[in-house]
Design a protein around this motif. Sequence first.
Motif, PDB file in Angstrom:
ATOM      1  N   ASN A 103       0.812  -1.219   0.000  1.00  0.00           N
ATOM      2  CA  ASN A 103       0.000   0.000   0.000  1.00  0.00           C
ATOM      3  C   ASN A 103       0.845   1.268   0.000  1.00  0.00           C
ATOM      4  OD1 ASN A 103      -2.415  -1.416   0.034  1.00  0.00           O
ATOM      5  ND2 ASN A 103      -2.568  -1.417   2.272  1.00  0.00           N
ATOM      6  N   GLU A 132       1.355   3.727  -5.820  1.00  0.00           N
ATOM      7  CA  GLU A 132       1.404   5.089  -6.352  1.00  0.00           C
ATOM      8  C   GLU A 132       1.009   5.101  -7.828  1.00  0.00           C
ATOM      9  OE1 GLU A 132       5.282   6.622  -5.659  1.00  0.00           O
ATOM     10  OE2 GLU A 132       5.093   6.600  -3.470  1.00  0.00           O
ATOM     11  N   GLU A 138      -2.701   4.598  -8.091  1.00  0.00           N
ATOM     12  CA  GLU A 138      -3.408   5.816  -7.701  1.00  0.00           C
ATOM     13  C   GLU A 138      -3.332   6.889  -8.791  1.00  0.00           C
ATOM     14  OE1 GLU A 138      -3.564   6.742  -3.241  1.00  0.00           O
ATOM     15  OE2 GLU A 138      -1.634   5.731  -3.464  1.00  0.00           O
ATOM     16  N   MET A 151      -6.149   6.024 -10.990  1.00  0.00           N
ATOM     17  CA  MET A 151      -7.389   6.473 -10.344  1.00  0.00           C
ATOM     18  C   MET A 151      -7.597   7.971 -10.542  1.00  0.00           C
ATOM     19  SD  MET A 151      -7.546   4.641  -6.651  1.00  0.00           S
ATOM     20  CE  MET A 151      -7.009   2.957  -6.383  1.00  0.00           C
ATOM     21  N   MET A 170      -9.717   9.033  -5.756  1.00  0.00           N
ATOM     22  CA  MET A 170      -8.567   8.976  -4.850  1.00  0.00           C
ATOM     23  C   MET A 170      -8.835   7.985  -3.721  1.00  0.00           C
ATOM     24  SD  MET A 170      -9.046  12.583  -2.780  1.00  0.00           S
ATOM     25  CE  MET A 170      -7.930  12.157  -1.432  1.00  0.00           C
ATOM     26  N   VAL A 171      -7.764   7.518  -3.090  1.00  0.00           N
ATOM     27  CA  VAL A 171      -7.873   6.586  -1.964  1.00  0.00           C
ATOM     28  C   VAL A 171      -7.831   7.356  -0.655  1.00  0.00           C
ATOM     29  CG1 VAL A 171      -6.841   4.626  -0.773  1.00  0.00           C
ATOM     30  CG2 VAL A 171      -6.743   4.741  -3.268  1.00  0.00           C
ATOM     31  N   HIS A 191      -6.605   2.564   2.648  1.00  0.00           N
ATOM     32  CA  HIS A 191      -6.133   1.327   2.021  1.00  0.00           C
ATOM     33  C   HIS A 191      -6.564   0.126   2.866  1.00  0.00           C
ATOM     34  CE1 HIS A 191      -3.510   3.275  -0.930  1.00  0.00           C
ATOM     35  NE2 HIS A 191      -3.057   4.071   0.032  1.00  0.00           N
ATOM     36  N   LEU A 203     -12.731   4.728  -1.209  1.00  0.00           N
ATOM     37  CA  LEU A 203     -12.387   5.681  -2.262  1.00  0.00           C
ATOM     38  C   LEU A 203     -13.254   6.918  -2.167  1.00  0.00           C
ATOM     39  CD1 LEU A 203     -12.285   3.141  -5.255  1.00  0.00           C
ATOM     40  CD2 LEU A 203     -10.349   3.921  -3.859  1.00  0.00           C
ATOM     41  N   LYS A 219     -12.231  12.689  -6.302  1.00  0.00           N
ATOM     42  CA  LYS A 219     -11.107  13.590  -6.044  1.00  0.00           C
ATOM     43  C   LYS A 219     -11.536  15.057  -6.064  1.00  0.00           C
ATOM     44  CE  LYS A 219      -6.283  14.082  -7.545  1.00  0.00           C
ATOM     45  NZ  LYS A 219      -6.265  15.489  -7.997  1.00  0.00           N
TER      46      LYS A 219
END
Length: 328
Positions: free
Chosen positions: A117, A123, A126, A129, A135-136, A139, A237, A240
């Motif tokens: 993670n 990275e 992401e 994403m 965005m996360v 995790h 999630l 963003k």
Amino acid sequence: MKHTIRTFVSAGALFAAATAVNATELRLSHQWSEGDVRHQVAKIVADEVAAADVDLEIKIFPTQSLFKAREQYSPLSRGQLDMTVLPLSYAGGQQPVYNLTLMPGLVKNHDHAARLNESPFMEAVEEIMAEDDVMVLVHGYLAGGFAGKDTCITSPDDMQGLQTRAAGKAFEQMLAGAGASIASMASSEIYNAMQTGVLDAANTSSSSFVSYRIYEQVGCYTPAGEYALWFMYQPLLMNKRTFEDLSDEQQQALLDASAKAEAYYLEEAKKEDAESRKVFEEAGVEIADMTAEEFDAWREIAQNTSYQAFVEETPDGQKFLDLALSVE
């Protein structure tokens, strides 16, 4: 005097109305019941944000009450949904790289998952994403194991000739490579399939093994322990742009809450594995642990089946696979 009181009350009402308008409500969707660890992760974030008193409320919609399980990523990406707890591989159709988050042998145990993670691999995921405006926040991986009706399953040799259910396409490819015959079905159908002789073995999550009482139908259980093949990435999630539109105080409250939820998620995931072992032991089922050598043997088969198929089907698939495999 009456006029003054009325003026005071009116001003107070206007202030309350303005405060209500300024408060932001976020909608969080997921597929599980309120007793599930993934709901608890969402609830920790919602409760901690509420306690921070930053005019931000998170309303949780469990049990697919807002969106169906596999239909949450697109609304999230479009801003029609603010937050979700989602097995990321559900969105593998939109972004094939996500299929690596349910790939046999990429994660050995929960501590390895935690390192993954924080790695360049995550990275890179992401970054993909972000292209979807996602965005996360939290995790998290959950693990699983094997169960055999009449035999223990720890190595590829144990799978030869068995009719088995696997959790996901990549696992079906690997198990077929080990000589198994594949019967595709939901985890909720494993019990009856074992009972009627349709299945000799099954692969699913620790929690499903317990909640569906598979211990009543099998003779041996291989739980997730120091080594396990089945790990599924299931993060919380957020859209963003929605996050970026929040105030600095609201963003920080969300990040602080998410850090607390992530620590909880990791510990509870380990507890679920330990609890499944205990439940099967108490039911009189034999417990068989996978060794490092057996794990490596499975991974070798995965290299020639699941991994190969992923690389062939995914743009830059080898790059992403190498990033995942580089995490010790």
